[in-house]
Scaffold this motif. Sequence first.
Motif, PDB file in Angstrom:
ATOM      1  N   ASP A   1       9.004   3.200   2.355  1.00 48.75           N
ATOM      2  CA  ASP A   1       8.169   2.205   4.013  1.00 48.75           C
ATOM      3  C   ASP A   1       6.758   1.088   3.118  1.00 48.75           C
ATOM      4  O   ASP A   1       5.634   0.736   3.739  1.00 48.75           O
ATOM      5  CB  ASP A   1       7.267   2.418   4.500  1.00 48.75           C
ATOM      6  CG  ASP A   1       7.465   3.891   5.305  1.00 48.75           C
ATOM      7  OD1 ASP A   1       8.669   3.115   6.076  1.00 48.75           O
ATOM      8  OD2 ASP A   1       7.669   5.089   5.965  1.00 48.75           O
ATOM      9  N   PHE A   2       6.896   0.785   1.480  1.00 49.52           N
ATOM     10  CA  PHE A   2       6.358  -0.468   0.876  1.00 49.52           C
ATOM     11  C   PHE A   2       6.953  -1.449   2.238  1.00 49.52           C
ATOM     12  O   PHE A   2       7.849  -1.966   2.194  1.00 49.52           O
ATOM     13  CB  PHE A   2       6.715  -0.456  -0.426  1.00 49.52           C
ATOM     14  CG  PHE A   2       6.065   0.149  -1.711  1.00 49.52           C
ATOM     15  CD1 PHE A   2       5.677  -0.369  -1.948  1.00 49.52           C
ATOM     16  CD2 PHE A   2       6.507   1.382  -1.243  1.00 49.52           C
ATOM     17  CE1 PHE A   2       4.929   0.528  -2.856  1.00 49.52           C
ATOM     18  CE2 PHE A   2       5.938   2.785  -2.174  1.00 49.52           C
ATOM     19  CZ  PHE A   2       4.790   1.862  -3.429  1.00 49.52           C
ATOM     20  N   LYS A   3       6.194  -2.535   2.681  1.00 44.12           N
ATOM     21  CA  LYS A   3       6.552  -3.711   3.000  1.00 44.12           C
ATOM     22  C   LYS A   3       6.626  -5.128   2.151  1.00 44.12           C
ATOM     23  O   LYS A   3       5.340  -5.197   1.113  1.00 44.12           O
ATOM     24  CB  LYS A   3       5.250  -4.315   3.905  1.00 44.12           C
ATOM     25  CG  LYS A   3       5.125  -2.800   4.643  1.00 44.12           C
ATOM     26  CD  LYS A   3       6.015  -2.544   5.829  1.00 44.12           C
ATOM     27  CE  LYS A   3       6.207  -1.551   6.500  1.00 44.12           C
ATOM     28  NZ  LYS A   3       7.636  -0.312   7.155  1.00 44.12           N
ATOM     29  N   ILE A   4       7.549  -5.889   2.210  1.00 42.08           N
ATOM     30  CA  ILE A   4       6.590  -7.058   1.319  1.00 42.08           C
ATOM     31  C   ILE A   4       5.746  -8.548   1.754  1.00 42.08           C
ATOM     32  O   ILE A   4       4.772  -8.219   2.923  1.00 42.08           O
ATOM     33  CB  ILE A   4       8.449  -7.830   2.343  1.00 42.08           C
ATOM     34  CG1 ILE A   4       9.550  -7.218   1.812  1.00 42.08           C
ATOM     35  CG2 ILE A   4       8.500  -9.426   0.929  1.00 42.08           C
ATOM     36  CD1 ILE A   4      11.079  -8.174   1.847  1.00 42.08           C
ATOM     37  N   VAL A   5       5.124  -8.483   0.488  1.00 44.09           N
ATOM     38  CA  VAL A   5       4.042  -9.435   0.875  1.00 44.09           C
ATOM     39  C   VAL A   5       4.282 -10.798   0.459  1.00 44.09           C
ATOM     40  O   VAL A   5       4.224 -11.726   0.940  1.00 44.09           O
ATOM     41  CB  VAL A   5       2.780  -8.427  -0.509  1.00 44.09           C
ATOM     42  CG1 VAL A   5       1.348  -9.615  -0.325  1.00 44.09           C
ATOM     43  CG2 VAL A   5       2.617  -6.981  -0.116  1.00 44.09           C
ATOM     44  N   LYS A   6       5.260 -11.105  -0.543  1.00 39.49           N
ATOM     45  CA  LYS A   6       5.670 -12.226  -0.908  1.00 39.49           C
ATOM     46  C   LYS A   6       6.588 -12.184  -1.775  1.00 39.49           C
ATOM     47  O   LYS A   6       7.163 -11.011  -2.535  1.00 39.49           O
ATOM     48  CB  LYS A   6       4.506 -12.921  -1.629  1.00 39.49           C
ATOM     49  CG  LYS A   6       4.457 -13.029  -2.554  1.00 39.49           C
ATOM     50  CD  LYS A   6       3.385 -13.453  -3.231  1.00 39.49           C
ATOM     51  CE  LYS A   6       2.124 -12.864  -4.838  1.00 39.49           C
ATOM     52  NZ  LYS A   6       1.613 -14.238  -5.334  1.00 39.49           N
ATOM     53  N   LYS A   7       7.906 -12.977  -2.182  1.00 36.23           N
ATOM     54  CA  LYS A   7       8.546 -13.820  -2.747  1.00 36.23           C
ATOM     55  C   LYS A   7       7.823 -14.917  -3.595  1.00 36.23           C
ATOM     56  O   LYS A   7       7.488 -15.842  -3.470  1.00 36.23           O
ATOM     57  CB  LYS A   7       9.966 -14.184  -2.325  1.00 36.23           C
ATOM     58  CG  LYS A   7      10.019 -12.689  -1.213  1.00 36.23           C
ATOM     59  CD  LYS A   7      11.521 -13.219  -0.504  1.00 36.23           C
ATOM     60  CE  LYS A   7      12.615 -11.801  -0.116  1.00 36.23           C
ATOM     61  NZ  LYS A   7      12.707 -10.453  -0.625  1.00 36.23           N
TER      62      LYS A   7
END
Length: 165
Positions: free
Chosen positions: A142-148
């Motif tokens: 359940d880690f969420k994407i913050v930035k690419k």
Amino acid sequence: MIFETERLLIRKLILDDLAPFHQLESNQNVLKYATGEVKNLSENKIELLDLIERYQKTYNDFWIYAIERKSDKKFIGTLALVKDGIDDEIGYRFLEKYWGNGYGFEVCKGTIAYCKQLKFKKLVGYVVDENKASVKILEKLDFKIVKKFISEGLQLLETKYELEL
């Protein structure tokens, strides 16, 4: 011992870890999505001694631990907990012969529980997008994407993930 999971012990590194630590840090496949730079034995000994010395520092913000398999006491990899002033970052590496056994998921899940006990607010992980195994682990937890972004050293697409604890 720092903490344990069903199959793994997380402990401080010791000088006796040099041979497997060198095997880990001199394997191009292991470092492919990290630094990309393999080191020779003397460079790895210097690094290991530095990491061991850091345990004594009052304001250490870079903790690297050994991951040991309980069943046979074998060193199988390292776990990193790094503070960059803003985030608490998790990272891990395993000797290539131990890939595909679920140890990455297990150590991450155990680290989350450990960090909750220490009252961390969140954990972050940086993963090169080509590293499908690590992407899958963080998303499953359940880690969420913050930035690419494009990573500085490797010049590959990388994603910052975050997990609120």
